[in-house]
Design a protein around this motif. Structure first.
Motif, short mmCIF file in Angstrom:
data_model
loop_
_atom_site.label_atom_id
_atom_site.label_comp_id
_atom_site.label_asym_id
_atom_site.label_seq_id
_atom_site.Cartn_x
_atom_site.Cartn_y
_atom_site.Cartn_z
N LEU A 173 29.52 34.54 50.42
CA LEU A 173 30.28 35.10 51.53
C LEU A 173 30.88 34.01 52.41
N HIS A 174 30.10 32.98 52.69
CA HIS A 174 30.62 31.87 53.51
C HIS A 174 31.79 31.17 52.82
N GLN A 175 31.68 30.98 51.52
CA GLN A 175 32.78 30.36 50.77
C GLN A 175 34.01 31.27 50.78
N LEU A 208 34.73 36.22 45.53
CA LEU A 208 33.45 35.76 46.07
C LEU A 208 32.86 36.78 47.04
N ALA A 209 33.72 37.41 47.84
CA ALA A 209 33.23 38.42 48.78
C ALA A 209 32.66 39.62 48.03
N ALA A 210 33.37 40.07 46.99
CA ALA A 210 32.88 41.20 46.19
C ALA A 210 31.57 40.85 45.50
N ALA A 211 31.50 39.63 44.94
CA ALA A 211 30.27 39.19 44.26
C ALA A 211 29.11 39.07 45.24
N SER A 212 29.39 38.72 46.49
CA SER A 212 28.32 38.59 47.48
C SER A 212 27.63 39.93 47.72
N GLN A 240 19.65 38.30 45.20
CA GLN A 240 19.59 36.87 45.52
C GLN A 240 20.29 36.67 46.86
N SER A 241 19.57 36.92 47.93
CA SER A 241 20.19 36.96 49.26
C SER A 241 20.78 35.61 49.68
N ASN A 242 20.10 34.52 49.35
CA ASN A 242 20.63 33.20 49.73
C ASN A 242 21.94 32.91 49.01
N TYR A 243 21.99 33.24 47.73
CA TYR A 243 23.22 33.04 46.96
C TYR A 243 24.33 33.94 47.48
#
Length: 322
Positions: A187-189, A168-172, A179-182
């Motif tokens: 990152l939070h997850q 998830l961090a890498a994908a962020s 898609q900044s909100n996504y």
């Protein structure tokens, strides 16, 4: 199973490396002489589209695939629709699937220009393994149990949780500019998952006998913390890897189970950026590269004539990432 996906991910890296090689640019075209790496890259990414689970998008290119597993997670009142099936069957193994996402995201982070040049940048466990493997069928037609296996504070699985955090961090990072909100949500997850993985430490056995943990969970914790630092820049993750660099060791393998080499390469880049306290990661990354480079005097692998390893793929192409 996982090895097939790792081979395909390896193909993605090798193709984008070929496309990034200036010696392969002729008359403005990104193409190696005698090899169409653009086509190979498209087919490597297309493989993953064929493994998609859940409600498929309208732009799905594998036209013979349809929606499937639309009730995943319903038995536990959670939404687990989506994701990717394991290679060739209908189980969604969270741990190796997360590693696949981590590597695909890494390719997108390091080689966005090359992927965009061939119009591939935007393309980027649930189920009972035993019963699923007893009946090979299309996921659209499956009637095998969609049993959910989960980790909790009392039944931890640090490897799976930490790898998911890394993915998830890498994908962020990949989504940050589009898609900044996504990206922020990812990152939070990732931060939440890492906190859970580190707080409730315990080796993951939920996918055994299919994907058992042989190397322990310290490599996943370092790997996740490295990606979280790269994604967030938060000093607490840099402090985490610095204070735990004693976990790092020289290896000659990078796989869904053993992540030290990946963390070492990521953190070696930080060392070259001036963070001298990370010197051990740089040294271990050097050792890994020397162990897998075909012409190295320190090579520890047996390779086929086609330069693939005899066992799990060993990505010598990481030498190009720092």
């Amino acid at each position: 199973m996982a090895s097939q996906k790792v081979l395909i991910v390896g193909s993605v890296f090798l193709c984008v490396l070929a496309l990034s090689n200036p010696l392969d640019v002729e008359d403005g075209e990104l193409c190696a002489v005698g090899f169409d790496y653009r086509d190979a890259l498209r087919k490597a990414i297309l493989f993953f589209e064929g493994q998609r689970s859940g409600k498929l998008p309208a732009a799905q290119r594998v036209e013979w695939r349809g929606d499937s597993a639309l009730n995943d997670g319903k038995l536990e009142n959670v939404n687990l629709i989506g994701g990717y099936y394991d290679a060739g069957d209908n189980v969604k193994f969270g741990w190796p699937m997360s590693f696949t996402v981590s590597l695909l995201s890494w390719a997108a982070v390091e080689y966005q220009k090359e992927l965009s040049s061939v119009k591939q940048f935007g393309q980027l466990r649930v189920g009972d393994g035993s019963s699923d493997h007893n009946c090979w069928e299309r996921p659209e037609d499956m009637d095998t149990p969609r049993t959910l296996y989960k980790i909790t504070s009392s039944q931890p699985g640090t490897e799976a949780a930490a790898e998911s955090a890394a993915a998830l961090a890498a994908a962020s990072i990949v989504y940050k500019g589009v898609q900044s909100n996504y990206s922020t949500r990812l990152l939070h997850q990732a931060e939440s998952l890492f906190e859970f993985a580190d707080k409730y430490r315990g080796s993951y056995q939920g996918s055994c006998p299919f994907y058992c943990s042989y190397s322990g969970y310290q490599d996943e914790l370092l790997w996740a913390a490295a990606w979280l630092y790269k994604a967030s820049g938060a000093s607490r993750y840099l402090k985490y890897v610095s204070s735990n660099q004693g976990w790092s060791s020289a290896v000659s393998e990078f796989s869904w189970d053993l992540k030290y080499a990946g963390a070492q390469v990521l953190l070696a880049k930080e060392f070259f950026a001036g963070k001298q306290k990370l010197k051990k990661f740089k040294s271990d990354a050097d050792s890994f590269v020397c162990a897998v480079m075909p012409a190295s005097s320190s090579k520890k692998l047996q390779t086929t004539p086609g330069s693939k390893s005899a066992g799990r793929i060993m990505p010598s192409y990481f030498a190009n990432t720092y």
